[in-house]
Design an enzyme around this catalytic site. Structure first.
Site, PDB file in Angstrom:
ATOM      1  N   VAL A   1       0.875  -1.168   0.000  1.00  0.00           N
ATOM      2  CA  VAL A   1       0.000   0.000   0.000  1.00  0.00           C
ATOM      3  C   VAL A   1       0.913   1.218   0.000  1.00  0.00           C
ATOM      4  O   VAL A   1       1.850   1.289   0.806  1.00  0.00           O
ATOM      5  CB  VAL A   1      -0.926   0.027   1.238  1.00  0.00           C
ATOM      6  CG1 VAL A   1      -1.796   1.278   1.253  1.00  0.00           C
ATOM      7  CG2 VAL A   1      -1.791  -1.227   1.300  1.00  0.00           C
TER       8      VAL A   1
ATOM      9  N   LYS B   1      -5.481   3.465   6.578  1.00  0.00           N
ATOM     10  CA  LYS B   1      -6.886   3.617   6.201  1.00  0.00           C
ATOM     11  C   LYS B   1      -7.621   2.277   6.146  1.00  0.00           C
ATOM     12  O   LYS B   1      -8.775   2.230   5.751  1.00  0.00           O
ATOM     13  CB  LYS B   1      -6.989   4.299   4.830  1.00  0.00           C
ATOM     14  CG  LYS B   1      -6.377   5.682   4.783  1.00  0.00           C
ATOM     15  CD  LYS B   1      -6.486   6.270   3.387  1.00  0.00           C
ATOM     16  CE  LYS B   1      -5.906   7.667   3.302  1.00  0.00           C
ATOM     17  NZ  LYS B   1      -6.081   8.248   1.952  1.00  0.00           N
ATOM     18  N   GLY B   2      -6.935   1.195   6.511  1.00  0.00           N
ATOM     19  CA  GLY B   2      -7.566  -0.124   6.483  1.00  0.00           C
ATOM     20  C   GLY B   2      -7.468  -0.824   5.143  1.00  0.00           C
ATOM     21  O   GLY B   2      -8.055  -1.894   4.953  1.00  0.00           O
TER      22      GLY B   2
ATOM     23  N   GLY C   1      -4.848  -2.305   3.667  1.00  0.00           N
ATOM     24  CA  GLY C   1      -4.136  -3.583   3.759  1.00  0.00           C
ATOM     25  C   GLY C   1      -5.045  -4.683   4.288  1.00  0.00           C
ATOM     26  O   GLY C   1      -5.053  -5.803   3.770  1.00  0.00           O
TER      27      GLY C   1
ATOM     28  N   ASN D   1      10.466  -6.715  10.514  1.00  0.00           N
ATOM     29  CA  ASN D   1       9.327  -5.854  10.204  1.00  0.00           C
ATOM     30  C   ASN D   1       8.243  -6.016  11.275  1.00  0.00           C
ATOM     31  O   ASN D   1       7.181  -6.582  11.036  1.00  0.00           O
ATOM     32  CB  ASN D   1       8.789  -6.168   8.808  1.00  0.00           C
ATOM     33  CG  ASN D   1       7.841  -5.105   8.298  1.00  0.00           C
ATOM     34  OD1 ASN D   1       7.350  -4.274   9.062  1.00  0.00           O
ATOM     35  ND2 ASN D   1       7.560  -5.158   7.013  1.00  0.00           N
TER      36      ASN D   1
ATOM     37  N   TYR E   1      -0.286  -8.534  11.090  1.00  0.00           N
ATOM     38  CA  TYR E   1      -0.730  -9.875  10.695  1.00  0.00           C
ATOM     39  C   TYR E   1      -1.276 -10.648  11.890  1.00  0.00           C
ATOM     40  O   TYR E   1      -2.300 -11.327  11.778  1.00  0.00           O
ATOM     41  CB  TYR E   1       0.407 -10.647  10.032  1.00  0.00           C
ATOM     42  CG  TYR E   1       0.894 -10.033   8.742  1.00  0.00           C
ATOM     43  CD1 TYR E   1       0.017  -9.423   7.850  1.00  0.00           C
ATOM     44  CD2 TYR E   1       2.235 -10.056   8.409  1.00  0.00           C
ATOM     45  CE1 TYR E   1       0.461  -8.861   6.666  1.00  0.00           C
ATOM     46  CE2 TYR E   1       2.691  -9.496   7.220  1.00  0.00           C
ATOM     47  CZ  TYR E   1       1.801  -8.904   6.358  1.00  0.00           C
ATOM     48  OH  TYR E   1       2.246  -8.352   5.194  1.00  0.00           O
TER      49      TYR E   1
END
Length: 160
Positions: A89, A96-97, A99, A126, A133
C-alpha cells in the site's frame, strides 16, 4: 467521501505494480536484488504461461495498492493453497484499512477456490507488519525458515 475498491489487475496496471514493487524493494532494503521489468512482470501476470495473479486497490480511481499471489500445494492437506508474494500500500495511503481489506479479499479468493491455506512471509525485522498480521489472526510460524536457491547456486544444483 473516499471510495476504496479492489479489482483484478489488468495489463494496464503493470506499470503501477512495477513502480510499487520498486518502492517495496527500497523499503525492505533489497532494491539491489530487483531484476523485474514491466515486460517480465507482464509475461508473469498475463503471458501464455502466466504464473501469478494480482489484485489492485484503488482510492477514488487511483491505484494505491497491489497484492501479487499464486497457488501452491499442501501435501498434508492435499489441497492447493494461496500464497501471497507481495502486498503493498502506498505510504501516503496507509492507516486507512486498505491492507486489511486487501488481505480479506485474498482470503475470500482462497475460500472461493477451496484452498486449504492462505500463506505469506514477513521479514523478521518488520515488527509493524508482524503485529498487523497477528492482529488479523495469522500465525507467525516460528519453527519454519525459507530456503532459497537462485542464480549460480540454482544452476549448479540443476547440473548435479
Amino acid at each position: 467521501m473516499t471510495q476504496f475498491t479492489i479489482r483484478p489487475a489488468t495489463a494496464l496496471d503493470v506499470g503501477h505494480i512495477q513502480s510499487m514493487i520498486m518502492e517495496l524493494a527500497v523499503f525492505e532494503k533489497l532494491e539491489h536484488q530487483v531484476v523485474s521489468t514491466e515486460a517480465l512482470l507482464h509475461e508473469g501476470l498475463f503471458g501464455a504461461r502466466a504464473s501469478c495473479e494480482a489484485i489492485i486497490g484503488e482510492e477514488d480511481g487511483q491505484v494505491v495498492a497491489f497484492a501479487l499471489f499464486f497457488h501452491n500445494f499442501s501435501t498434508f492437506l492435499t489441497k492447493k493453497g494461496l500464497y501471497l508474494e507481495d502486498l503493498y500500500v502506498l505510504q501516503s495511503h496507509r492507516g486507512k484499512g486498505y491492507g486489511t481489506r486487501m488481505l480479506a479479499r485474498l482470503a475470500q479468493i482462497a475460500v472461493e477456490r477451496e484452498c486449504g491455506r492462505f500463506e505469506w512471509s514477513v521479514l523478521d525485522w518488520n515488527e509493524p507488519a508482524i503485529r498487523f498480521y497477528k492482529s488479523m489472526g495469522a500465525d507467525v510460524m516460528p519453527d519454519w525458515r525459507i530456503c532459497r536457491l537462485t542464480g549460480a547456486t540454482l544452476t549448479a544444483m540443476a547440473e548435479r
